[in-house]
Scaffold this active site. Structure first.
Site, mmCIF file in Angstrom:
data_model
loop_
_atom_site.group_PDB
_atom_site.id
_atom_site.type_symbol
_atom_site.label_atom_id
_atom_site.label_comp_id
_atom_site.label_asym_id
_atom_site.label_seq_id
_atom_site.Cartn_x
_atom_site.Cartn_y
_atom_site.Cartn_z
ATOM 1 N N HIS A 53 -5.580 5.520 11.286
ATOM 2 C CA HIS A 53 -4.142 5.204 11.303
ATOM 3 C C HIS A 53 -3.346 6.415 11.798
ATOM 4 O O HIS A 53 -2.425 6.282 12.602
ATOM 5 C CB HIS A 53 -3.630 4.879 9.891
ATOM 6 C CG HIS A 53 -4.202 3.642 9.275
ATOM 7 N ND1 HIS A 53 -4.839 3.637 8.046
ATOM 8 C CD2 HIS A 53 -4.215 2.355 9.709
ATOM 9 C CE1 HIS A 53 -5.210 2.398 7.745
ATOM 10 N NE2 HIS A 53 -4.852 1.603 8.742
ATOM 11 N N LYS A 95 -5.809 -9.465 1.521
ATOM 12 C CA LYS A 95 -6.478 -8.298 0.934
ATOM 13 C C LYS A 95 -5.917 -7.999 -0.455
ATOM 14 O O LYS A 95 -4.709 -8.139 -0.669
ATOM 15 C CB LYS A 95 -6.256 -7.062 1.816
ATOM 16 C CG LYS A 95 -6.903 -7.142 3.188
ATOM 17 C CD LYS A 95 -6.602 -5.878 3.970
ATOM 18 C CE LYS A 95 -7.187 -5.928 5.384
ATOM 19 N NZ LYS A 95 -6.644 -4.839 6.235
ATOM 20 N N ARG A 129 -9.658 -1.553 17.093
ATOM 21 C CA ARG A 129 -10.889 -0.757 17.010
ATOM 22 C C ARG A 129 -12.022 -1.386 17.802
ATOM 23 O O ARG A 129 -12.691 -0.743 18.566
ATOM 24 C CB ARG A 129 -11.334 -0.607 15.545
ATOM 25 C CG ARG A 129 -10.477 0.343 14.764
ATOM 26 C CD ARG A 129 -10.737 0.215 13.314
ATOM 27 N NE ARG A 129 -10.469 -1.148 12.877
ATOM 28 C CZ ARG A 129 -10.361 -1.533 11.630
ATOM 29 N NH1 ARG A 129 -10.538 -0.667 10.660
ATOM 30 N NH2 ARG A 129 -10.107 -2.778 11.316
ATOM 31 N N SER A 137 -9.894 1.209 5.988
ATOM 32 C CA SER A 137 -9.560 1.565 4.605
ATOM 33 C C SER A 137 -10.628 1.008 3.656
ATOM 34 O O SER A 137 -11.026 1.676 2.696
ATOM 35 C CB SER A 137 -8.190 0.986 4.225
ATOM 36 O OG SER A 137 -7.200 1.455 5.100
HETATM 37 O O1 PNS Z 1 -3.470 -3.200 8.044
HETATM 38 P P1 PNS Z 1 -3.568 -4.705 8.068
HETATM 39 O O2 PNS Z 1 -4.017 -5.227 6.713
HETATM 40 O O3 PNS Z 1 -4.418 -5.222 9.191
HETATM 41 O O4 PNS Z 1 -2.072 -5.230 8.346
HETATM 42 C C1 PNS Z 1 -1.789 -6.613 8.376
HETATM 43 C C2 PNS Z 1 -0.281 -6.823 8.174
HETATM 44 C C3 PNS Z 1 0.150 -6.206 6.837
HETATM 45 C C4 PNS Z 1 0.477 -6.164 9.312
HETATM 46 C C5 PNS Z 1 -0.036 -8.367 8.182
HETATM 47 O O5 PNS Z 1 -0.771 -8.980 7.139
HETATM 48 C C6 PNS Z 1 1.436 -8.711 8.043
HETATM 49 O O6 PNS Z 1 2.150 -8.699 9.033
HETATM 50 N N1 PNS Z 1 1.887 -8.967 6.791
HETATM 51 C C7 PNS Z 1 3.274 -9.333 6.523
HETATM 52 C C8 PNS Z 1 3.419 -10.843 6.367
HETATM 53 C C9 PNS Z 1 3.469 -11.497 7.732
HETATM 54 O O7 PNS Z 1 4.354 -11.256 8.546
HETATM 55 N N2 PNS Z 1 2.483 -12.377 7.974
HETATM 56 C C10 PNS Z 1 2.365 -13.100 9.219
HETATM 57 C C11 PNS Z 1 1.525 -12.344 10.198
HETATM 58 S S1 PNS Z 1 1.065 -13.386 11.504
#
Ligand code: PNS
Length: 161
Positions: A17, A41, A90, A128
């Protein structure tokens, strides 16, 4: 002034990150690192703990700020007046889900663009979850996370034993 958002669950922030933050901070005038909930998660760290770690880590970057949001990323972007979302890629395994999220976000707001940065190959294997799994079994993770995150992971795992 070109602003971008780097969203993620950052549970916790890794060197992978940090590499994206470093590179994106050189491309955009202002970068907002935003901690969001990923409903897929279960978090080890609270939102406040993640923000605190990130704030310390980005302190040297004058054009990087940290924020958190409970809700849709696209709503945060709209409220913040930011039209660019940065995601790190990645491997092929990341692509399918990132593609789905990017298209969903575009469906929700076509003014917001998702842009991908390829991981530095040094960090392509770090996530993570892998870091926490290795640390949980007593493995060495010092090279995978910033040192203050290392201390927090060890503290968290010891207290939860
Ligand atoms: O680090 P990650 O877990 O890959 O991040 C994913 C994240 C937190 C960016 C995604 O789950 C997200 O955008 N969460 C907020 C809720 C949302 O907007 N969901 C719709 C995404 S299509």
């Amino acid at each position: 002034m070109v602003r971008a958002i780097y969203p993620g669950s950052f549970d916790p922030v890794t060197n992978g990150h940090l590499d994206i933050i470093d590179r994106a901070s050189k491309v955009f005038n202002h970068l907002m690192v935003v901690v969001l909930e990923n409903p897929r998660k279960i978090s080890t760290f609270s939102m406040d703990e993640k923000v605190e770690m990130l704030n310390k880590i980005v302190a040297p970057y004058k054009n990087v700020e940290v924020d958190s949001y409970k809700g849709l990323l696209i709503d945060y972007a709209q409220k913040n007046g930011t039209r660019i979302l940065i995601k790190g890629l990645r491997a092929i395994s990341d692509f399918e889900f990132e593609f789905q999220m990017a298209l969903t976000n575009r469906q929700l707001n076509c003014d917001v663009e998702t842009m991908f940065m390829m991981t530095n190959n040094k960090y392509s294997f770090i996530s993570s979850s892998i870091v926490k799994e290795v640390a949980g079994y007593g493995g060495e993770i010092r090279d995978l996370v910033p040192s203050l995150v290392y201390d927090q992971i060890i503290k968290k795992l010891r207290f939860s034993e």
